[in-house]
Design a protein around this motif. Structure first.
Motif, PDB file in Angstrom:
ATOM      1  N   GLU A  12       0.926  -1.128   0.114  1.00  0.00           N
ATOM      2  CA  GLU A  12       0.094  -0.012   0.024  1.00  0.00           C
ATOM      3  C   GLU A  12       0.958   1.408  -0.062  1.00  0.00           C
ATOM      4  OE1 GLU A  12      -1.993  -3.365   2.290  1.00  0.00           O
ATOM      5  OE2 GLU A  12       0.041  -2.603   2.114  1.00  0.00           O
ATOM      6  N   LYS A  49     -10.340  12.514  -5.063  1.00  0.00           N
ATOM      7  CA  LYS A  49     -10.087  11.119  -5.349  1.00  0.00           C
ATOM      8  C   LYS A  49      -8.886  10.981  -4.618  1.00  0.00           C
ATOM      9  CE  LYS A  49     -10.072   7.837  -8.665  1.00  0.00           C
ATOM     10  NZ  LYS A  49     -10.227   7.356 -10.281  1.00  0.00           N
ATOM     11  N   ASP A  52      -8.872  10.861  -0.789  1.00  0.00           N
ATOM     12  CA  ASP A  52      -9.752   9.806  -0.232  1.00  0.00           C
ATOM     13  C   ASP A  52      -8.740   8.532  -0.490  1.00  0.00           C
ATOM     14  OD1 ASP A  52     -11.963  11.297   0.079  1.00  0.00           O
ATOM     15  OD2 ASP A  52     -12.866  10.516  -1.986  1.00  0.00           O
ATOM     16  N   THR A  53      -8.114   8.297  -1.507  1.00  0.00           N
ATOM     17  CA  THR A  53      -7.010   7.168  -1.427  1.00  0.00           C
ATOM     18  C   THR A  53      -5.936   7.386  -0.408  1.00  0.00           C
ATOM     19  OG1 THR A  53      -7.274   7.331  -3.979  1.00  0.00           O
ATOM     20  CG2 THR A  53      -5.410   6.004  -3.176  1.00  0.00           C
ATOM     21  N   ASN A  55      -6.370   8.652   2.214  1.00  0.00           N
ATOM     22  CA  ASN A  55      -6.770   8.472   3.618  1.00  0.00           C
ATOM     23  C   ASN A  55      -7.237   6.748   3.916  1.00  0.00           C
ATOM     24  OD1 ASN A  55      -7.088  10.916   4.975  1.00  0.00           O
ATOM     25  ND2 ASN A  55      -9.136  11.429   3.887  1.00  0.00           N
ATOM     26  N   ARG A  56      -7.439   6.083   2.752  1.00  0.00           N
ATOM     27  CA  ARG A  56      -7.978   4.887   2.938  1.00  0.00           C
ATOM     28  C   ARG A  56      -6.359   4.066   3.446  1.00  0.00           C
ATOM     29  NH1 ARG A  56     -11.167   5.453  -1.629  1.00  0.00           N
ATOM     30  NH2 ARG A  56      -9.606   4.543  -2.760  1.00  0.00           N
ATOM     31  N   THR A  57      -5.291   4.385   2.540  1.00  0.00           N
ATOM     32  CA  THR A  57      -4.119   3.890   2.731  1.00  0.00           C
ATOM     33  C   THR A  57      -3.521   3.970   3.956  1.00  0.00           C
ATOM     34  OG1 THR A  57      -3.616   4.066   0.142  1.00  0.00           O
ATOM     35  CG2 THR A  57      -1.723   3.838   1.791  1.00  0.00           C
ATOM     36  N   SER A  59      -4.745   4.968   6.718  1.00  0.00           N
ATOM     37  CA  SER A  59      -5.795   4.553   7.952  1.00  0.00           C
ATOM     38  C   SER A  59      -5.475   3.032   8.226  1.00  0.00           C
ATOM     39  CB  SER A  59      -7.467   4.742   7.468  1.00  0.00           C
ATOM     40  OG  SER A  59      -8.290   4.201   8.353  1.00  0.00           O
ATOM     41  N   GLY A  60      -5.171   2.373   7.029  1.00  0.00           N
ATOM     42  CA  GLY A  60      -4.903   0.888   7.134  1.00  0.00           C
ATOM     43  C   GLY A  60      -3.554   0.864   7.764  1.00  0.00           C
ATOM     44  N   GLU A  65      -6.875   8.403   9.610  1.00  0.00           N
ATOM     45  CA  GLU A  65      -6.725   9.046   8.121  1.00  0.00           C
ATOM     46  C   GLU A  65      -6.014  10.198   8.527  1.00  0.00           C
ATOM     47  OE1 GLU A  65     -10.945  10.039   7.275  1.00  0.00           O
ATOM     48  OE2 GLU A  65     -11.339   7.866   6.638  1.00  0.00           O
TER      49      GLU A  65
END
Length: 340
Positions: A12, A49, A52-53, A55-57, A59-60, A65
């Motif tokens: 990621e 976009k 958002d990408t 934030n997902r990356t 956050s994991g 985030e």
């Protein structure tokens, strides 16, 4: 067992691009995705976009985030992780940019040169001599105006590779000043006075430095003149001299004296004084030039020349752009001295 080498990096993280890092920085600077989109010349949806990408990356990866929406009209809220990664992104992009510049410099693909206003003509004459080689090798030559006080700072930071300009040197301190630099010395000289005072008030063609406290002076608040006076009188020289006006640029001083608003004498380098006396400096027309003689403190001079980082030319081949331009400047220097 912990993985070593490239395998240690999460997939990621490797999917995060430099463009995404830049977007994160710009959102932080502008406050919103819309502001970032305008600065980057993109659609807001494209910026959002990317956010958002990321934030997902992260956050994991991190458990938090980077950026939280605050509602219409309000700036985005960066979390602690977001703030930390913005700074990391700045360092990452900065280091990559520096690395690319260093590689281009080493390979002779680019050369950044600085010059003060009064040494630009000398540099341009030298550039004419290497234009053919630079064009053949597709060298990106960048010429930048540099203030005297910033000369060594821009060399140290590697913002510039070579500088034509002037520095103040005081007896006994040259080794310390020039230690990190290679110097091609063109000329050493003292100061001159440009004055609008009539000959009956200020007679002759020279003036002794020890008599400066009795003369109304126009002085530059920074640069060569400031350093000259500091060497002679200390940092509080303004309390020991009669300062009629403080200026930031020589042209402002010329206008003051020519207008008659201020009556006195302006301290300038001897090269500028000679140019004014010879009529090569129209903006100083009508002002008389007096040579400043003697010393009011430690022997201090203005050194005009070319400067580059010590040891760098020797690490390059003779055909490297830095060496080609240095040789051209050396040739021009000999021609200049022959003419003078």
């Amino acid at each position: 067992m912990a993985l070593l080498g490239p395998q240690q990096y999460p997939t990621e993280l490797l999917d995060t691009t430099m463009d995404q890092l830049r977007t994160l920085i710009v959102v932080h600077e502008t406050g919103t995705a819309l502001g970032a989109a305008r600065r980057l010349g993109r659609e807001q949806s494209s910026v959002q976009k990317q956010l958002d990408t990321m934030n997902r990356t992260f956050s994991g990866l991190c458990g938090e985030e980077l950026v939280l929406k605050q509602g219409r009209g309000r700036d985005a809220l960066f979390t602690a992780t977001g703030e930390a990664l913005v700074e990391l992104a700045r360092r990452t992009l900065g280091e990559w940019s520096d690395g690319v510049r260093d590689a281009r410099r080493r390979l002779g693909r680019t050369l950044s040169v600085g010059t003060t206003r009064y040494t630009l003509g000398f540099l341009l004459d030298a550039v004419e001599r290497v234009t053919g080689e630079f064009g053949r090798d597709d060298v990106d030559l960048k010429v930048t105006h540099v203030r005297t006080g910033d000369l060594f700072t821009k060399l140290r930071s590697k913002e510039l590779d070579l500088v034509c300009g002037s520095v103040v040197v005081t007896e006994g301190a040259e080794a310390e000043v020039f230690g990190p630099y290679e110097v091609m010395e063109w000329r050493r000289s003292g100061l001159s006075l440009l004055t609008n005072l009539p000959p009956e008030t200020l007679p002759g063609t020279s003036f002794h430095a020890r008599a400066l406290p009795g003369l109304p002076l126009v002085v530059s608040a920074r640069g060569l003149i400031d350093r000259f006076l500091t060497s002679w009188y200390g940092p509080d020289y303004g309390q020991k001299l009669s300062i009629a006006a403080e200026i930031e640029a020589a042209h402002y001083g010329f206008e003051l004296l020519r207008s008659g608003v201020v009556s006195g004498a302006m301290l300038v380098t001897r090269g500028i004084g000679e140019a004014a006396a010879d009529g090569r400096l129209p903006e100083a027309g009508g002002l008389r030039t007096l040579e400043l003689v003697g010393e009011a403190g430690p022997r201090t001079e203005v050194l005009v020349g070319v400067f580059t980082r010590r040891g760098e030319r020797g690490s390059y081949a003779p055909g490297h752009p830095l060496n080609l331009l240095w040789d051209a400047l050396s040739w021009e220097s000999g021609r200049w001295w022959f003419r003078s």
